[in-house]
Write a protein that holds these residues in place. Structure first.
Motif, mmCIF file in Angstrom:
data_model
loop_
_atom_site.group_PDB
_atom_site.id
_atom_site.type_symbol
_atom_site.label_atom_id
_atom_site.label_comp_id
_atom_site.label_asym_id
_atom_site.label_seq_id
_atom_site.Cartn_x
_atom_site.Cartn_y
_atom_site.Cartn_z
ATOM 1 N N TYR A 47 0.694 -1.220 -0.174
ATOM 2 C CA TYR A 47 -0.047 -0.001 0.032
ATOM 3 C C TYR A 47 0.938 1.241 -0.095
ATOM 4 O O TYR A 47 0.490 2.157 -0.584
ATOM 5 C CB TYR A 47 -1.159 -0.014 1.427
ATOM 6 N N VAL A 48 1.904 1.368 0.797
ATOM 7 C CA VAL A 48 2.724 2.517 0.971
ATOM 8 C C VAL A 48 3.593 2.682 -0.597
ATOM 9 O O VAL A 48 3.498 3.917 -0.843
ATOM 10 C CB VAL A 48 3.798 2.214 1.905
ATOM 11 N N ALA A 49 4.102 1.713 -0.992
ATOM 12 C CA ALA A 49 4.666 1.747 -2.061
ATOM 13 C C ALA A 49 3.697 2.194 -3.267
ATOM 14 O O ALA A 49 4.018 2.941 -4.441
ATOM 15 C CB ALA A 49 5.379 0.489 -2.549
ATOM 16 N N SER A 50 2.583 1.636 -3.226
ATOM 17 C CA SER A 50 1.568 2.185 -4.524
ATOM 18 C C SER A 50 1.147 3.652 -4.294
ATOM 19 O O SER A 50 1.023 4.502 -4.936
ATOM 20 C CB SER A 50 0.325 1.386 -4.382
ATOM 21 N N ASP A 51 0.892 4.144 -2.911
ATOM 22 C CA ASP A 51 0.643 5.342 -2.622
ATOM 23 C C ASP A 51 1.958 6.483 -2.896
ATOM 24 O O ASP A 51 1.691 7.280 -3.599
ATOM 25 C CB ASP A 51 0.324 5.467 -0.914
ATOM 26 N N LEU A 233 0.347 11.182 11.963
ATOM 27 C CA LEU A 233 1.208 10.915 12.750
ATOM 28 C C LEU A 233 2.336 9.804 12.686
ATOM 29 O O LEU A 233 2.582 9.297 13.590
ATOM 30 C CB LEU A 233 0.737 10.700 14.541
ATOM 31 N N ASN A 234 2.484 9.667 11.385
ATOM 32 C CA ASN A 234 3.420 8.624 10.966
ATOM 33 C C ASN A 234 4.625 9.334 10.464
ATOM 34 O O ASN A 234 4.662 9.677 9.069
ATOM 35 C CB ASN A 234 2.592 7.740 9.730
ATOM 36 N N TYR A 235 5.845 9.191 11.426
ATOM 37 C CA TYR A 235 6.772 9.830 10.834
ATOM 38 C C TYR A 235 7.606 8.980 9.855
ATOM 39 O O TYR A 235 8.431 9.815 9.034
ATOM 40 C CB TYR A 235 7.810 9.848 12.037
ATOM 41 N N GLY A 236 7.541 7.701 9.864
ATOM 42 C CA GLY A 236 8.340 7.145 8.947
ATOM 43 C C GLY A 236 7.884 7.402 7.400
ATOM 44 O O GLY A 236 8.665 7.593 6.593
ATOM 45 N N ASN A 237 6.239 7.464 7.154
ATOM 46 C CA ASN A 237 5.984 7.681 5.839
ATOM 47 C C ASN A 237 6.357 9.010 5.495
ATOM 48 O O ASN A 237 6.376 9.509 4.321
ATOM 49 C CB ASN A 237 4.536 7.447 5.814
ATOM 50 N N ALA A 238 6.119 9.990 6.453
ATOM 51 C CA ALA A 238 6.604 11.578 6.360
ATOM 52 C C ALA A 238 8.076 11.516 5.859
ATOM 53 O O ALA A 238 8.021 12.325 4.760
ATOM 54 C CB ALA A 238 6.251 12.417 7.464
ATOM 55 N N ALA A 239 8.846 10.971 6.354
ATOM 56 C CA ALA A 239 10.319 11.107 6.048
ATOM 57 C C ALA A 239 10.379 10.486 4.633
ATOM 58 O O ALA A 239 11.241 10.905 3.661
ATOM 59 C CB ALA A 239 10.999 10.041 6.985
#
Length: 549
Positions: A47-51, A233-239
């Motif tokens: 999901y993250v990769a697709s986003d 509040l997702n620091y990892g995805n924001a980075a």
């Protein structure tokens, strides 16, 4: 080996810049991106990769389309300002720059006022036109914002192309279309590409416009980093989003610097061409020129005028109710203080105070570095100084808040962030102004005993005062217009003009937002006229920001 004083000054300046950039730019961003709460906490799934792929695709697509549309709209104007002396030519050049110095949030207000469902255009055509709060709103706002950049860069480059090329081709029997596509367009290619890539970078890192008009469907990397950090509040995805944006923007920033260099080299040995009088054009050319400038005038000035007019109209009649509501508690049913979390006088005081502090620190630092580097071709240091232009201000703001939030106040962090926002641009101005100073004057003053601050006070300031005043005014204007850093660092605790307007939009108080925006434009326009109608004139400030240094 004993170093002389100028050499020591240059080394000191290099160290100061290095320390400032290291402490307040590299360290916060590095901590945010690569610390425990950054990429190390990232868990990449399908999901993250697709986003990420979808967001990168849209970011690149909207930036590409926006930059191409801006250049296409500006091409006829660039030819006219560089070849034709038409009525109000200077006025057109000046007015075209107004959107460039406006905060994105006021551009948004202008778009809503003119293109919205109840906007001027819908009323004139008696139709419900849906041009905002979707992709078309993003595109129109970006073109409105960046038209001046394309007009300046391409117009300046076009004015340096010698007419001998086209005259020779015409004498050999080539048509006007053939001359344009085979000769002029090829000579303009570096200039057009530099304008395209520079506008692409601005649109690629666009925040406020996409945040408001994009809604749920359309988000750029800049907006996604903001959403992941402060909403989810997702620091990892924001980075992750911030790192990808940083890599892409640095690459395109490198490209634009290469094309600008090529464009300068291509026109270095040419001189400006003589302008043709408007009356000397054919009747068809005069009509076409007039239609073009009317269209551009409506496109650029229409939203500004509609915003100001709608701020003084209530119920179809002239009224100062919106302005009265901003300053007089109880004059309307809405509590302005609750809406913007402050009162308007405090907003004005905070906005001006932070802008003066940030602008002053930026100007003094840029001027000091320019003095230290005068006569020295240190392209490495000058390129390093430009680094913040390739960095997302959302990323920097998050880094400052995370890294120094428990040590420094948010107002101090805002001033630091705005320093990096303005410093590269202001340094280009001061470096160009100081570089124009005749070395013999400085040596003569030194031989007569002038040194240090006395040399600056008695020699540099009197001779360069107008150019330096331009740089200082521009430093204050940039920081005064900042929205991204204040909203990301302050997070509700600092209310400046752009933040207060954003909150009024969020609470659907458009009349109050229009009034506050109009007040800002009056202040901003006064400052802009000081910049553009000073000794540098004719938009040389913007040209200097883009093509010098």
């Amino acid at each position: 080996m004993k170093l002389n004083r100028p050499a020591l000054d240059r080394h000191a300046a290099t160290w100061v810049v290095g320390v400032l950039y290291g402490l307040f730019l590299v360290a916060p961003i590095g901590f945010f991106l690569f610390g425990k709460a950054g990429l190390k906490s990232l868990s990449v799934d399908r999901y993250v990769a697709s986003d990420l792929a979808r967001t990168v695709g849209f970011t690149v697509f909207q930036a590409s389309l926006s930059s191409i549309a801006s250049v296409l709209l500006a091409l006829p104007g660039a030819y006219l300002v560089s070849h034709v002396r038409f009525p109000l030519r200077r006025f057109v050049q000046s007015v075209s720059l107004v959107p460039f110095v406006l905060p994105s949030i006021i551009v948004i207000i202008c778009m809503i006022s003119f293109y919205g469902n109840s906007g001027v255009l819908s009323r004139l055509l008696n139709l419900k036109i849906r041009l905002i709060y979707n992709f078309s709103g993003i595109l129109i706002a970006h073109v409105f914002y960046n038209y001046a950049i394309a007009l300046r860069i391409i117009g300046e480059g076009w004015s340096r192309i010698s007419p001998r090329y086209s005259e020779t081709a015409m004498s050999l029997g080539d048509s006007k279309a053939g001359i344009f596509f085979r000769i002029t367009l090829r000579l303009l290619r570096p200039t057009i590409l530099s304008a395209l890539i520079l506008i692409f970078i601005y649109c690629f890192m666009s925040f406020g416009i996409v945040l408001v008009f994009g809604g749920i469907r359309f988000s750029t990397l800049e907006v996604r980093a903001y959403q992941e950090m402060f909403i989810k509040l997702n620091y990892g995805n924001a980075a992750l989003f911030a790192v990808v944006q940083l890599l892409i923007s640095v690459f395109f920033f490198y490209l634009v610097s290469r094309f600008i260099t090529k464009g300068q080299a291509a026109r270095r040995n040419t001189s400006p061409i003589s302008l043709v009088k408007f009356q000397a054009l054919s009747a068809q050319a005069r009509i076409t020129t007039s239609i073009y400038w009317v269209f551009v005038g409506v496109f650029l000035i229409g939203p500004l005028i509609s915003m100001i007019m709608r701020s003084v109209v209530s119920g179809g009649e002239l009224s100062g109710l919106a302005y009265r509501s901003l300053f007089v508690p109880g004059s309307s049913s809405r509590d302005v203080r609750a809406l913007i979390r402050s009162d308007v006088p405090t907003v004005i005081f905070t906005s001006v105070g932070i802008a003066l502090a940030s602008g002053s620190i930026t100007f003094v630092s840029a001027f000091g570095l320019s003095l230290a580097l005068k006569g020295r071709r240190n392209n490495t240091l000058r390129s390093f100084v430009m680094l913040p232009m390739a960095i997302s201000m959302v990323t920097l703001s998050i880094g400052l808040r995370v890294f120094y939030g428990n040590v420094l106040s948010f107002k101090v962090l805002v001033i630091i962030g705005q320093f990096f926002l303005a410093f590269p641009l202001v340094f280009r101005l001061t470096d160009n102004v100081v570089g124009s100073m005749n070395v013999s004057i400085i040596e003569t003053a030194r031989s007569l005993g002038a040194a240090g601050f006395n040399l600056i006070r008695t020699v540099y300031f009197p001779i360069l005062r107008r150019g330096l005043a331009n740089a200082y005014a521009f430093a204050v204007a940039i920081t005064f217009a900042d929205f991204t850093i204040v909203i990301n660092v302050g997070r509700g605790q600092i209310a400046t003009f752009p933040v207060a307007i954003y909150r009024l939009i969020g609470f659907r108080s458009f009349d109050l937002a229009l009034a506050l925006s109009s007040m800002y434009i009056v202040i901003c326009l006064g400052l802009f006229l000081i910049i553009d109608y000073s000794s540098m004139g004719k938009g040389e400030i913007i040209e200097g920001l883009i093509t010098n240094g």
